[in-house]
Design a protein around this motif. Structure first.
Motif, mmCIF file in Angstrom:
data_model
loop_
_atom_site.group_PDB
_atom_site.id
_atom_site.type_symbol
_atom_site.label_atom_id
_atom_site.label_comp_id
_atom_site.label_asym_id
_atom_site.label_seq_id
_atom_site.Cartn_x
_atom_site.Cartn_y
_atom_site.Cartn_z
ATOM 1 N N GLY A 32 0.797 -1.219 0.000
ATOM 2 C CA GLY A 32 0.000 0.000 0.000
ATOM 3 C C GLY A 32 0.826 1.263 0.000
ATOM 4 N N ILE A 33 2.154 1.133 -0.110
ATOM 5 C CA ILE A 33 3.024 2.291 0.016
ATOM 6 C C ILE A 33 2.710 3.365 -1.032
ATOM 7 C CG2 ILE A 33 4.833 1.153 -1.362
ATOM 8 C CD1 ILE A 33 6.896 2.691 0.282
ATOM 9 N N LEU A 34 2.426 2.970 -2.266
ATOM 10 C CA LEU A 34 2.154 3.957 -3.308
ATOM 11 C C LEU A 34 0.771 4.575 -3.122
ATOM 12 C CD1 LEU A 34 3.623 2.080 -6.408
ATOM 13 C CD2 LEU A 34 4.749 3.750 -4.931
ATOM 14 N N ALA A 35 -0.197 3.751 -2.759
ATOM 15 C CA ALA A 35 -1.545 4.270 -2.528
ATOM 16 C C ALA A 35 -1.565 5.245 -1.355
ATOM 17 C CB ALA A 35 -2.500 3.104 -2.268
ATOM 18 N N ILE A 36 -0.891 4.899 -0.274
ATOM 19 C CA ILE A 36 -0.845 5.765 0.906
ATOM 20 C C ILE A 36 -0.091 7.049 0.589
ATOM 21 C CG2 ILE A 36 0.054 5.949 3.264
ATOM 22 C CD1 ILE A 36 -0.396 2.851 3.425
ATOM 23 N N ALA A 37 1.014 6.946 -0.138
ATOM 24 C CA ALA A 37 1.750 8.149 -0.538
ATOM 25 C C ALA A 37 0.878 9.062 -1.373
ATOM 26 C CB ALA A 37 3.004 7.756 -1.298
ATOM 27 N N ALA A 38 0.096 8.485 -2.300
ATOM 28 C CA ALA A 38 -0.788 9.304 -3.139
ATOM 29 C C ALA A 38 -1.812 10.052 -2.294
ATOM 30 C CB ALA A 38 -1.483 8.420 -4.170
ATOM 31 N N LEU A 39 -2.391 9.374 -1.295
ATOM 32 C CA LEU A 39 -3.353 10.036 -0.417
ATOM 33 C C LEU A 39 -2.702 11.167 0.360
ATOM 34 C CD1 LEU A 39 -5.358 6.966 0.906
ATOM 35 C CD2 LEU A 39 -6.313 8.913 -0.354
ATOM 36 N N LYS A 40 -1.529 10.930 0.899
ATOM 37 C CA LYS A 40 -0.849 11.958 1.683
ATOM 38 C C LYS A 40 -0.355 13.107 0.810
ATOM 39 C CE LYS A 40 0.146 9.846 5.993
ATOM 40 N NZ LYS A 40 0.996 10.036 7.181
ATOM 41 N N LEU A 96 -4.141 -2.400 4.156
ATOM 42 C CA LEU A 96 -5.091 -1.866 5.130
ATOM 43 C C LEU A 96 -4.395 -1.545 6.446
ATOM 44 C CD1 LEU A 96 -7.951 -1.167 6.005
ATOM 45 C CD2 LEU A 96 -8.304 -3.582 6.568
ATOM 46 N N ASP A 97 -3.536 -2.453 6.920
ATOM 47 C CA ASP A 97 -2.812 -2.212 8.172
ATOM 48 C C ASP A 97 -1.953 -0.947 8.072
ATOM 49 O OD1 ASP A 97 -3.932 -4.517 9.161
ATOM 50 O OD2 ASP A 97 -2.142 -5.755 8.862
ATOM 51 N N ASN A 98 -1.245 -0.792 6.961
ATOM 52 C CA ASN A 98 -0.389 0.385 6.794
ATOM 53 C C ASN A 98 -1.206 1.657 6.637
ATOM 54 O OD1 ASN A 98 2.198 -0.820 7.008
ATOM 55 N ND2 ASN A 98 2.002 -1.634 4.939
ATOM 56 N N ALA A 99 -2.359 1.563 5.994
ATOM 57 C CA ALA A 99 -3.230 2.734 5.877
ATOM 58 C C ALA A 99 -3.729 3.167 7.254
ATOM 59 C CB ALA A 99 -4.403 2.425 4.954
ATOM 60 N N GLN A 100 -4.052 2.199 8.109
ATOM 61 C CA GLN A 100 -4.496 2.526 9.465
ATOM 62 C C GLN A 100 -3.384 3.214 10.244
ATOM 63 O OE1 GLN A 100 -5.759 -1.391 10.700
ATOM 64 N NE2 GLN A 100 -7.887 -1.049 10.079
ATOM 65 N N ARG A 101 -2.143 2.740 10.107
ATOM 66 C CA ARG A 101 -1.021 3.365 10.803
ATOM 67 C C ARG A 101 -0.809 4.804 10.347
ATOM 68 N NH1 ARG A 101 1.429 -1.720 9.457
ATOM 69 N NH2 ARG A 101 1.440 -3.122 11.259
ATOM 70 N N ASN A 102 -1.189 5.086 9.126
ATOM 71 C CA ASN A 102 -0.988 6.423 8.575
ATOM 72 C C ASN A 102 -2.244 7.293 8.613
ATOM 73 O OD1 ASN A 102 1.848 6.812 7.123
ATOM 74 N ND2 ASN A 102 1.269 4.657 6.952
ATOM 75 N N GLY A 103 -3.286 6.790 9.247
ATOM 76 C CA GLY A 103 -4.489 7.589 9.426
ATOM 77 C C GLY A 103 -5.265 7.857 8.156
ATOM 78 N N VAL A 104 -5.162 6.977 7.155
ATOM 79 C CA VAL A 104 -5.871 7.196 5.889
ATOM 80 C C VAL A 104 -6.754 6.006 5.516
ATOM 81 C CG1 VAL A 104 -4.153 8.806 4.986
ATOM 82 C CG2 VAL A 104 -3.886 6.358 4.546
ATOM 83 N N SER A 105 -7.043 5.134 6.481
ATOM 84 C CA SER A 105 -7.813 3.938 6.157
ATOM 85 C C SER A 105 -9.229 4.267 5.704
ATOM 86 C CB SER A 105 -7.860 2.985 7.361
ATOM 87 O OG SER A 105 -8.435 3.624 8.490
ATOM 88 N N ASP A 106 -9.741 5.444 6.084
ATOM 89 C CA ASP A 106 -11.083 5.834 5.665
ATOM 90 C C ASP A 106 -11.116 6.378 4.246
ATOM 91 O OD1 ASP A 106 -9.558 8.025 6.520
ATOM 92 O OD2 ASP A 106 -11.355 9.235 6.908
#
Length: 294
Positions: free
Chosen positions: A169-177, A197-207
């Motif tokens: 999820g690193i690329l997806a999470i980076a895109a959100l941030k 999903l776990d990494n998104a939760q750690r970064n506060g973007v799971s929603d």
């Protein structure tokens, strides 16, 4: 406890037999390492892929008398005077040693990937908190780094992004941030979906992230941006599904491609898009482009 490590030069056709013999002779573990850092891609179910030149590492307790073991290996023709090394290894907290080598990494102008056990270098930057795991991607590999730098170069404000083969999820999470409004991650591996999903939760973007197996993702979804960090063969085979999720005049990035594979992948996409100059990082590359207008 301290250890003794026996390194034996092998070939792909005898490495497993050497491993079996080391375990028979009392090795506590055996590891295969490539002698020339050549990538081995995902094997088929039940298949074990090894490099043409492999180093077999056998780990023994430091109290082991290695002389009988070396004699037995020599008698079987497994070792000779030139193809093995015996090394003592000091006792360490190997988990902490491994953590010590993983530091925050910067990609482009704004983006940092940071492990949880270190302070972020720049609190005002775009910081993705991600710990290295057993697989999927943490930014240390050139293919992931190429994609992260590309995402950092874009204005993602209000954009929709598809991460095709999301892995960690690193690329997806980076895109959100980095400002994306909506991000979908697709992967064939349920474990990757859970890792994302776990990494998104750690970064506060799971929603804000949507994660799907390929057969489950919304069929009407079209993105402004698609990033696919997989491998050359599936990138060629999946050109239709990848670009079907991209709007006309949308932009895409493809990675997981070796330098010698770049032209064959780019050629497949040239019928549907204008291709930018290919970016290289050592032996790996990234292909970016813009789809044709409707």
């Amino acid at each position: 406890m301290p250890w003794i490590q026996l390194k034996i030069d092998a070939q792909n056709d005898n490495a497993e037999a050497i491993s079996d013999e080391l375990l028979e002779l009392g090795a506590l573990s055996v590891t295969f390492v490539d002698r020339h850092d050549t990538p081995v891609f995902e094997p088929k179910p039940g298949e074990t892929l090894l490099w043409s030149q492999t180093v077999v590492l056998g780990l023994f307790d430091a109290s082991t008398d290695m002389q009988p073991i070396l004699q037995a290996l020599s008698a079987q023709g497994i070792i000779n005077a030139n193809n093995h090394i015996l090394d003592p290894l000091e006792d360490k907290d190997w988990e902490r040693e491994w953590m010590k080598d993983f530091h925050p990494m910067r990609f482009g102008q704004r983006l940092w990937i940071c492990p949880s056990w270190t302070p972020v270098p720049d609190p005002s930057a775009v910081n993705v908190m991600l710990d290295p795991g057993l697989a999927f991607g943490t930014g240390t590999h050139a293919t992931t780094a190429l994609c992260l730098r590309w995402l950092d170069s874009l204005d993602l404000s209000g954009k929709t992004v598809l991460d095709f083969g999301c892995g960690s999820g690193i690329l997806a999470i980076a895109a959100l941030k980095l400002g994306a409004e909506r991000v979908i991650g697709i992967d064939i591996d349920p474990q990757a979906i859970q890792a994302s999903l776990d990494n998104a939760q750690r970064n506060g973007v799971s929603d804000k992230i949507e994660l799907y197996l390929p057969q489950d993702h919304p069929q009407d979804f079209v993105a402004d941006v698609v990033v696919a960090n997989i491998l050359a063969a599936p990138l060629r085979e999946l050109v239709g599904p990848i670009l079907a999720n991209l709007k006309p005049s949308g932009v895409f990035a493809l990675s997981g491609i070796l330098e010698e594979q770049a032209d064959s992948v780019a050629q497949v996409y040239k019928d549907f898009a204008s291709i930018d100059p290919i970016e290289y990082d050592n032996e790996w590359c990234r292909i970016t482009g813009t789809t044709h207008k409707a």
